[in-house]
Design a protein around this motif. Structure first.
Motif, PDB file in Angstrom:
ATOM      1  N   PRO A 164       0.822  -1.209   0.000  1.00 32.96           N
ATOM      2  CA  PRO A 164       0.000   0.000   0.000  1.00 32.96           C
ATOM      3  C   PRO A 164       0.853   1.255   0.000  1.00 32.96           C
ATOM      4  O   PRO A 164       2.054   1.217   0.316  1.00 32.96           O
ATOM      5  N   PRO A 165       0.274   2.396  -0.353  1.00 33.09           N
ATOM      6  CA  PRO A 165       1.041   3.646  -0.360  1.00 33.09           C
ATOM      7  C   PRO A 165       1.690   3.913   0.988  1.00 33.09           C
ATOM      8  O   PRO A 165       1.059   3.742   2.037  1.00 33.09           O
TER       9      PRO A 165
ATOM     10  N   GLN B 146       6.902   9.073  -5.557  1.00 33.27           N
ATOM     11  CA  GLN B 146       5.450   9.154  -5.455  1.00 33.27           C
ATOM     12  C   GLN B 146       4.957   8.257  -4.319  1.00 33.27           C
ATOM     13  O   GLN B 146       4.569   7.101  -4.511  1.00 33.27           O
ATOM     14  N   PRO B 147       4.988   8.768  -3.080  1.00 39.97           N
ATOM     15  CA  PRO B 147       4.582   7.964  -1.918  1.00 39.97           C
ATOM     16  C   PRO B 147       3.100   7.617  -1.899  1.00 39.97           C
ATOM     17  O   PRO B 147       2.669   6.799  -1.070  1.00 39.97           O
ATOM     18  N   GLU B 148       2.292   8.212  -2.785  1.00 40.20           N
ATOM     19  CA  GLU B 148       0.869   7.898  -2.839  1.00 40.20           C
ATOM     20  C   GLU B 148       0.561   6.789  -3.848  1.00 40.20           C
ATOM     21  O   GLU B 148      -0.612   6.486  -4.095  1.00 40.20           O
ATOM     22  N   ALA B 149       1.583   6.175  -4.410  1.00 43.33           N
ATOM     23  CA  ALA B 149       1.375   5.072  -5.345  1.00 43.33           C
ATOM     24  C   ALA B 149       1.357   3.745  -4.597  1.00 43.33           C
ATOM     25  O   ALA B 149       2.063   3.562  -3.600  1.00 43.33           O
ATOM     26  N   THR B 150       0.547   2.817  -5.090  1.00 39.81           N
ATOM     27  CA  THR B 150       0.555   1.442  -4.600  1.00 39.81           C
ATOM     28  C   THR B 150       1.566   0.655  -5.418  1.00 39.81           C
ATOM     29  O   THR B 150       1.621   0.778  -6.648  1.00 39.81           O
ATOM     30  N   ILE B 151       2.385  -0.158  -4.748  1.00 39.84           N
ATOM     31  CA  ILE B 151       3.420  -0.935  -5.424  1.00 39.84           C
ATOM     32  C   ILE B 151       2.933  -2.369  -5.629  1.00 39.84           C
ATOM     33  O   ILE B 151       2.436  -3.006  -4.700  1.00 39.84           O
ATOM     34  N   VAL B 152       3.068  -2.858  -6.850  1.00 41.02           N
ATOM     35  CA  VAL B 152       2.917  -4.287  -7.120  1.00 41.02           C
ATOM     36  C   VAL B 152       4.338  -4.824  -7.251  1.00 41.02           C
ATOM     37  O   VAL B 152       5.006  -4.607  -8.261  1.00 41.02           O
ATOM     38  N   ALA B 153       4.817  -5.486  -6.194  1.00 42.89           N
ATOM     39  CA  ALA B 153       6.198  -5.970  -6.150  1.00 42.89           C
ATOM     40  C   ALA B 153       6.239  -7.410  -6.641  1.00 42.89           C
ATOM     41  O   ALA B 153       5.511  -8.264  -6.138  1.00 42.89           O
ATOM     42  N   VAL B 154       7.097  -7.673  -7.640  1.00 44.81           N
ATOM     43  CA  VAL B 154       7.149  -8.988  -8.273  1.00 44.81           C
ATOM     44  C   VAL B 154       8.570  -9.536  -8.231  1.00 44.81           C
ATOM     45  O   VAL B 154       9.538  -8.793  -8.055  1.00 44.81           O
ATOM     46  N   PRO B 155       8.731 -10.857  -8.394  1.00 44.98           N
ATOM     47  CA  PRO B 155      10.063 -11.452  -8.318  1.00 44.98           C
ATOM     48  C   PRO B 155      10.966 -11.148  -9.506  1.00 44.98           C
ATOM     49  O   PRO B 155      12.167 -10.978  -9.351  1.00 44.98           O
TER      50      PRO B 155
ATOM     51  N   LEU C 196       1.292   9.251 -10.938  1.00 43.18           N
ATOM     52  CA  LEU C 196       1.206   7.931 -10.311  1.00 43.18           C
ATOM     53  C   LEU C 196       0.450   7.946  -8.988  1.00 43.18           C
ATOM     54  O   LEU C 196       0.194   6.886  -8.415  1.00 43.18           O
ATOM     55  N   ALA C 197       0.092   9.106  -8.488  1.00 42.95           N
ATOM     56  CA  ALA C 197      -0.662   9.175  -7.224  1.00 42.95           C
ATOM     57  C   ALA C 197      -1.988   8.441  -7.389  1.00 42.95           C
ATOM     58  O   ALA C 197      -2.739   8.680  -8.335  1.00 42.95           O
ATOM     59  N   GLY C 198      -2.248   7.515  -6.475  1.00 44.11           N
ATOM     60  CA  GLY C 198      -3.477   6.737  -6.533  1.00 44.11           C
ATOM     61  C   GLY C 198      -3.444   5.620  -7.549  1.00 44.11           C
ATOM     62  O   GLY C 198      -4.442   4.911  -7.741  1.00 44.11           O
ATOM     63  N   LYS C 199      -2.314   5.411  -8.211  1.00 44.84           N
ATOM     64  CA  LYS C 199      -2.182   4.374  -9.225  1.00 44.84           C
ATOM     65  C   LYS C 199      -1.348   3.211  -8.677  1.00 44.84           C
ATOM     66  O   LYS C 199      -0.703   3.297  -7.631  1.00 44.84           O
ATOM     67  N   ARG C 200      -1.374   2.116  -9.425  1.00 45.18           N
ATOM     68  CA  ARG C 200      -0.541   0.962  -9.116  1.00 45.18           C
ATOM     69  C   ARG C 200       0.685   0.959 -10.029  1.00 45.18           C
ATOM     70  O   ARG C 200       0.561   1.150 -11.234  1.00 45.18           O
ATOM     71  N   VAL C 201       1.854   0.690  -9.440  1.00 45.52           N
ATOM     72  CA  VAL C 201       3.104   0.660 -10.191  1.00 45.52           C
ATOM     73  C   VAL C 201       3.801  -0.667  -9.923  1.00 45.52           C
ATOM     74  O   VAL C 201       4.029  -1.039  -8.768  1.00 45.52           O
ATOM     75  N   CYS C 202       4.136  -1.372 -10.978  1.00 46.66           N
ATOM     76  CA  CYS C 202       4.846  -2.645 -10.838  1.00 46.66           C
ATOM     77  C   CYS C 202       6.347  -2.402 -10.820  1.00 46.66           C
ATOM     78  O   CYS C 202       6.879  -1.625 -11.620  1.00 46.66           O
TER      79      CYS C 202
END
Length: 340
Positions: free
Chosen positions: A59-60, A233-242, A212-218
Motif C-alpha cells: 500500500p502507499p 510518489q509515496p501515494e502510489a501502490t506498489i505491485v512488487a514482483v520477483p 502515479l498518485a493513486g495508481k498501481r506501479v509494478c
C-alpha cells in the motif's frame, strides 16, 4: 529495497498466454505474430485475475523515504585499476584468478528473465543478451575461449550472498552500484549507464511521477527501483514482483497502471509488446557494475582489464549495436573511474 528470500528458480513458471517472448519489431526475434492491442488500463479498475507467484501488493507509504547518497559521493563508482598482465601460474597462491584458471571455467551469476540483457532463446534454450556477452568477454581473456562460462541463475535477493559465499565468481545481472551495496561487495568500473523511468500502455495519460498518485506501479523486489518509486510518489501502490517479466504480465493483465525500473530493462519489456511505451523524465541514475567478492582484488582488476579492452577495441559498441539500439544512439561506453 524490500528483502525477499526466495530460492533460485531453475525452471520457468507455467506458460502465460499474455507473455510474449518475442517481438517482430526487434532484431532479437523474427516471425512472431503481432499481439492484439490492449485497451487502456482505467485507473483504479484492476483485473481479478490472480497475480504472479510471489507478487505482493504494497500500500502507499504516504511518506517519501529518504534519498540514498549518490554513489559518486561515497567513492563507490571508483574501482581498482587493471594490473599488468601476469602469465597463468605466476600469480600468488590462492589468488581468485588462479583458482578460476585451475577450475577451467568462470562461474557467473545472472538471471534468465531480463530481455536484451540475459534471457533464454525461445528456440534453442540458450542464454543470450548483453550481460551474457559481457561475461563471455571475461572468459575470453581468462581462457582464450568465451564459451568457458558456467551460468548460475540468481534471484535479486541472493546475488550478493552468492558472491560473499564464493558460490559465483562474478555477478553480471544489471546491478546498480550503490553506496550500501559497495559495503558488501566490490564492483568493476561502470560498464553500462541506465536511468530509471516509467513503462505505461499507450494512451494511459501517465507522463511522469506526479501522475502515479493513486495508481498501481509494478516493480521488482530487492531492487533500487522499488524504493525510488516510493520516494518520487509515496501515494502510489506498489505491485512488487520477483522478476521483470512478471511486470509485463502485470501490465497486460491489468493489475497495474505502470511499471518502473531502468530504461534498459523497460526497453526489453516494450520490445515484447508494441502497445507499451517508455515515458517521463529519468527518476534515478543507474550505473551498472559487475559484482565481485570484496576479498578478490585480483579478480576485480582482471575484470576491469577486460572492460578497458572492450572499450578500446570496439567490442562494447558492437555488443550495444547487437542488443541495445532500441535505446537510441550513444557516444560510447561509460568512461572508467579508478581510485588507485
Amino acid at each position: 529495497m524490500v528483502p525477499v528470500d526466495r530460492p533460485t528458480r531453475t525452471r520457468r513458471r507455467a506458460f502465460r498466454p499474455h507473455l510474449l517472448v518475442c517481438a517482430c519489431a526487434t532484431v532479437l526475434f523474427a516471425g512472431c505474430a503481432v499481439p492484439q492491442p490492449l485497451s487502456p488500463i482505467p485507473g483504479g479498475d484492476y483485473a481479478e485475475l490472480p497475480l504472479s507467484d510471489g507478487a505482493q501488493i504494497l500500500p502507499p507509504s504516504g511518506v517519501a523515504p529518504a534519498e540514498p547518497p549518490a554513489p559518486d559521493t561515497c567513492g563507490a563508482l571508483a574501482s581498482l585499476r587493471p594490473g599488468p598482465a601476469v602469465p597463468p601460474g605466476s600469480r600468488p597462491p590462492g589468488s581468485a584468478v588462479n583458482d578460476i584458471l585451475a577450475r577451467g571455467r568462470l562461474v557467473v551469476g545472472l538471471d534468465q528473465n531480463t530481455n536484451l540483457f540475459s534471457f533464454r532463446d525461445p528456440t534453442t534454450g540458450t542464454l543470450m543478451g548483453f550481460d551474457v556477452d559481457v561475461a563471455k568477454e571475461v572468459a575470453r581473456d581468462l581462457f582464450g575461449d568465451p564459451s568457458k562460462v558456467e551460468y548460475r541463475l540468481l534471484t535479486f535477493g541472493s546475488r550478493f550472498d552468492a558472491l560473499e559465499n564464493d558460490e559465483v565468481d562474478l555477478v553480471v545481472k544489471g546491478t546498480t552500484i550503490t553506496c550500501e551495496r559497495a559495503e558488501r561487495v566490490a564492483f568493476s568500473t561502470v560498464y553500462f549507464q541506465a536511468y530509471q523511468r516509467l513503462l505505461v500502455p499507450k494512451g494511459s495519460g501517465i507522463e511522469g511521477p506526479a501522475d502515479l498518485a493513486g495508481k498501481r506501479v509494478c516493480t521488482a523486489t530487492e531492487t533500487t527501483s522499488l524504493a525510488t518509486v516510493q520516494r518520487v510518489q509515496p501515494e502510489a501502490t506498489i505491485v512488487a514482483v520477483p522478476d521483470w517479466d512478471d511486470c509485463l504480465v502485470v501490465l497486460q493483465q491489468r493489475h497495474a497502471d505502470a511499471a518502473s525500473t531502468d530504461d534498459s530493462i523497460l526497453a526489453g519489456l516494450a520490445a515484447q509488446d508494441p502497445n507499451l511505451e517508455i515515458v517521463g523524465p529519468p527518476l534515478e541514475s543507474e550505473p551498472y557494475g559487475i559484482g565481485v567478492n570484496k576479498s578478490h582484488e585480483d579478480l576485480v582488476r582482471f575484470v576491469n582489464g577486460t572492460l578497458d579492452r572492450m572499450r578500446a577495441d570496439g567490442t562494447w559498441m558492437a555488443l550495444y549495436d547487437r542488443w541495445l539500439t532500441v535505446l537510441g544512439p550513444v557516444p560510447g561506453p561509460p568512461a572508467p573511474t579508478y581510485r588507485d
